[in-house]
Design a protein around this motif. Structure first.
Motif, PDB file in Angstrom:
ATOM      1  N   ARG A 172      46.087  39.611  42.815  1.00  0.00           N
ATOM      2  CA  ARG A 172      47.521  38.795  43.128  1.00  0.00           C
ATOM      3  C   ARG A 172      48.239  39.218  44.476  1.00  0.00           C
ATOM      4  N   PHE A 173      48.712  38.261  45.081  1.00  0.00           N
ATOM      5  CA  PHE A 173      49.209  38.303  46.333  1.00  0.00           C
ATOM      6  C   PHE A 173      50.778  37.838  46.213  1.00  0.00           C
ATOM      7  N   THR A 174      51.482  38.214  47.267  1.00  0.00           N
ATOM      8  CA  THR A 174      52.927  37.725  47.219  1.00  0.00           C
ATOM      9  C   THR A 174      53.024  37.029  48.459  1.00  0.00           C
ATOM     10  N   ASP A 175      52.306  37.352  49.692  1.00  0.00           N
ATOM     11  CA  ASP A 175      52.505  36.752  50.970  1.00  0.00           C
ATOM     12  C   ASP A 175      51.260  35.682  51.138  1.00  0.00           C
ATOM     13  N   PRO A 176      51.857  34.396  51.422  1.00  0.00           N
ATOM     14  CA  PRO A 176      50.698  33.285  51.408  1.00  0.00           C
ATOM     15  C   PRO A 176      49.782  33.567  52.413  1.00  0.00           C
ATOM     16  N   ASP A 177      50.167  34.118  53.708  1.00  0.00           N
ATOM     17  CA  ASP A 177      49.258  34.421  54.666  1.00  0.00           C
ATOM     18  C   ASP A 177      48.316  35.391  54.449  1.00  0.00           C
ATOM     19  N   THR A 178      48.608  36.581  53.928  1.00  0.00           N
ATOM     20  CA  THR A 178      47.471  37.698  53.460  1.00  0.00           C
ATOM     21  C   THR A 178      46.806  36.923  52.400  1.00  0.00           C
ATOM     22  N   TYR A 179      47.478  36.194  51.365  1.00  0.00           N
ATOM     23  CA  TYR A 179      46.300  35.587  50.427  1.00  0.00           C
ATOM     24  C   TYR A 179      45.318  34.602  50.986  1.00  0.00           C
ATOM     25  N   ARG A 180      45.887  33.689  51.976  1.00  0.00           N
ATOM     26  CA  ARG A 180      44.713  32.746  52.796  1.00  0.00           C
ATOM     27  C   ARG A 180      43.814  33.620  53.449  1.00  0.00           C
ATOM     28  N   SER A 181      44.107  34.814  54.143  1.00  0.00           N
ATOM     29  CA  SER A 181      43.390  35.471  54.616  1.00  0.00           C
ATOM     30  C   SER A 181      42.278  36.269  53.871  1.00  0.00           C
ATOM     31  N   ALA A 182      42.785  36.765  52.706  1.00  0.00           N
ATOM     32  CA  ALA A 182      41.939  37.478  51.746  1.00  0.00           C
ATOM     33  C   ALA A 182      40.935  36.083  51.111  1.00  0.00           C
ATOM     34  N   ALA A 183      41.494  35.055  50.831  1.00  0.00           N
ATOM     35  CA  ALA A 183      40.586  33.782  50.262  1.00  0.00           C
ATOM     36  C   ALA A 183      39.470  33.510  51.332  1.00  0.00           C
ATOM     37  N   SER A 184      39.708  33.500  52.657  1.00  0.00           N
ATOM     38  CA  SER A 184      38.861  33.288  53.563  1.00  0.00           C
ATOM     39  C   SER A 184      37.645  34.506  53.414  1.00  0.00           C
ATOM     40  N   ALA A 205      45.719  43.771  47.922  1.00  0.00           N
ATOM     41  CA  ALA A 205      46.262  42.703  47.340  1.00  0.00           C
ATOM     42  C   ALA A 205      47.560  43.514  46.616  1.00  0.00           C
ATOM     43  N   ASP A 206      48.550  42.881  46.536  1.00  0.00           N
ATOM     44  CA  ASP A 206      49.656  43.283  45.841  1.00  0.00           C
ATOM     45  C   ASP A 206      49.514  43.796  44.225  1.00  0.00           C
ATOM     46  N   GLU A 207      48.520  43.150  43.605  1.00  0.00           N
ATOM     47  CA  GLU A 207      48.301  43.737  42.106  1.00  0.00           C
ATOM     48  C   GLU A 207      46.860  43.406  42.001  1.00  0.00           C
ATOM     49  N   LEU A 208      46.211  44.428  41.250  1.00  0.00           N
ATOM     50  CA  LEU A 208      44.780  44.355  40.927  1.00  0.00           C
ATOM     51  C   LEU A 208      44.725  44.558  39.287  1.00  0.00           C
ATOM     52  N   THR A 209      44.131  43.552  38.595  1.00  0.00           N
ATOM     53  CA  THR A 209      44.270  43.876  36.992  1.00  0.00           C
ATOM     54  C   THR A 209      42.613  43.398  36.727  1.00  0.00           C
ATOM     55  N   VAL A 210      42.034  44.398  35.866  1.00  0.00           N
ATOM     56  CA  VAL A 210      40.773  43.989  35.277  1.00  0.00           C
ATOM     57  C   VAL A 210      41.064  43.480  34.069  1.00  0.00           C
ATOM     58  N   HIS A 211      40.130  42.188  33.880  1.00  0.00           N
ATOM     59  CA  HIS A 211      40.126  41.355  32.571  1.00  0.00           C
ATOM     60  C   HIS A 211      38.697  41.401  31.824  1.00  0.00           C
ATOM     61  N   THR A 212      38.609  41.727  30.582  1.00  0.00           N
ATOM     62  CA  THR A 212      37.351  41.878  29.977  1.00  0.00           C
ATOM     63  C   THR A 212      37.369  40.994  28.644  1.00  0.00           C
ATOM     64  N   PRO A 213      36.349  40.200  28.004  1.00  0.00           N
ATOM     65  CA  PRO A 213      36.152  39.587  27.091  1.00  0.00           C
ATOM     66  C   PRO A 213      36.845  40.510  25.756  1.00  0.00           C
ATOM     67  N   ASP A 214      37.552  39.853  24.894  1.00  0.00           N
ATOM     68  CA  ASP A 214      38.009  40.523  23.710  1.00  0.00           C
ATOM     69  C   ASP A 214      37.251  40.000  22.490  1.00  0.00           C
ATOM     70  N   LEU A 215      37.564  40.482  21.390  1.00  0.00           N
ATOM     71  CA  LEU A 215      36.969  40.119  20.173  1.00  0.00           C
ATOM     72  C   LEU A 215      36.900  38.934  19.646  1.00  0.00           C
ATOM     73  N   ASP A 216      37.973  38.317  20.159  1.00  0.00           N
ATOM     74  CA  ASP A 216      38.331  36.678  20.021  1.00  0.00           C
ATOM     75  C   ASP A 216      37.298  35.840  20.868  1.00  0.00           C
ATOM     76  N   ASP A 217      37.028  36.262  22.174  1.00  0.00           N
ATOM     77  CA  ASP A 217      35.978  35.628  22.957  1.00  0.00           C
ATOM     78  C   ASP A 217      34.746  35.776  22.207  1.00  0.00           C
ATOM     79  N   VAL A 218      34.607  37.081  21.632  1.00  0.00           N
ATOM     80  CA  VAL A 218      32.961  37.217  21.026  1.00  0.00           C
ATOM     81  C   VAL A 218      32.914  36.243  19.848  1.00  0.00           C
TER      82      VAL A 218
END
Length: 329
Positions: free
Chosen positions: A249-261, A300-313
């Motif tokens: 997640r980014f807070t600065d739009p220019d940084t976000y666009r640079s990372a997306a590129s 990035a301003d924030e990095l989070t890791v998401h894994t499937p949970d037992l609901d998904d399973v």
């Protein structure tokens, strides 16, 4: 069920004992196949959770393994006793707490306990001693002289399990033990289950609460349409399902666009200024992603890791079905 001795050993390959083992258990009611040849192997002193939608066959499995009904085919050992040849030996080794409370609301909690002591042929003095010890263990001493009908749902569930423990069973079947309980009562029940296992008791748990299985179970099996469609630890089951990712997640739009590129293969959310990279959540892959981001100059301003949970399973393996289970089964 045919009377023959299982060839399956009561020991696992690592030498630990097996509390419950079953091969090819089948049960049908007319044309309806409820269990279609399930295999189980549950180590002593562990929590095994059986998950599945309504009608999947969970309660039927419990009823067979606790000798309440017989299987049409298959073999099982429970507590070292052959289910078909020695049902009395099985009954002496187990305790069962069903979906619906066995507590008699017309008598007191203490009287419920003493009734169970009588059923286990304990002497009057032993019965009173065991009842008092269990009522204290389950924090029911103050309510012991009150009619059980005045108990809360959580208190009735605790009394139900206390009654199950009168005979000192080493294997306990808990069929959806926290259904209808509030969050505090559920957590109290979870601690009771942990305490039982720490004493060496084996717990066979059926539940529809996926967080409950995730929290308590050493191993989990998913039952669907009478078949076990997956089995393993919670983490092993979660790895079966794709969809894990790292979210930036980014807070600065220019940084976000640079990372997306720079990270052209990442999924973009221009409104939230977030990028999403596929990941299985493992430490090795996360380290690789972090090194790659560092080399690419992406901060990035924030990095989070998401894994499937037992609901998904659960939904992936059962298709999200919710059949109606006949109350007698």
């Amino acid at each position: 069920m045919p009377s023959y001795v299982m060839s399956t050993s009561t020991f696992d390959t690592n030498g630990s004992t097996v509390a419950v083992s079953a091969v090819g258990l089948r049960k049908s009611y007319g044309d309806k196949v409820v269990l279609d040849g399930i295999d189980l192997r549950i180590p002593t002193g562990s929590v095994f959770a059986l998950l599945g939608p309504n009608g999947a066959g969970k309660t039927t499995a419990v009823k067979i393994l606790s000798t309440l009904i017989s299987a049409d085919d298959g073999q099982a050992l429970v507590g070292g006793h052959d289910l078909a040849a020695d049902p009395q030996g099985v009954r002496a080794a187990i305790g069962v707490t069903g979906q619906f409370s066995a507590v008699d609301g017309l008598i007191t909690g203490e009287e419920n306990m003493l009734l169970m002591a009588d059923l286990h042929h304990l002497s009057r003095s032993d019965g009173r001693r065991v009842a008092a010890e269990l009522l204290e263990r389950f924090d029911l001493t103050e309510a012991a002289k009150k009619p059980a009908s005045t108990y809360s749902g959580g208190m009735k569930r605790r009394l139900d399990i206390a009654m199950t423990l009168v005979g000192s069973p080493r294997i306990i079947f808990l069929d959806e033990p926290t259904t209808g309980l509030d969050p505090r009562a559920r957590h109290t029940m979870w601690q009771i289950i942990r305490d039982l296992v720490s004493d060496g008791v084996t717990v066979f748990l059926t539940t529809q609460y996926l967080d409950e299985a995730d929290e308590l179970a050493d191993r989990i099996a998913v039952l669907n349409d009478g078949r076990i469609v997956a089995e393993g630890t919670a983490e092993e089951l979660k790895r079966l399902i794709p969809g894990g990712h790292v979210r930036l997640r980014f807070t600065d739009p220019d940084t976000y666009r640079s990372a997306a590129s720079t990270l052209g293969e990442a999924s973009h959310d221009d409104e939230a200024l977030t990028l999403q990279l596929p990941s299985d959540g493992s430490q090795r892959e996360l380290r690789s992603i972090l090194d790659w981001l560092d080399a690419a100059g992406v901060e990035a301003d924030e990095l989070t890791v998401h894994t499937p949970d037992l609901d998904d399973v659960f939904f992936a393996l059962t298709g999200g079905t919710d059949q109606t289970e006949e109350s007698a089964r």
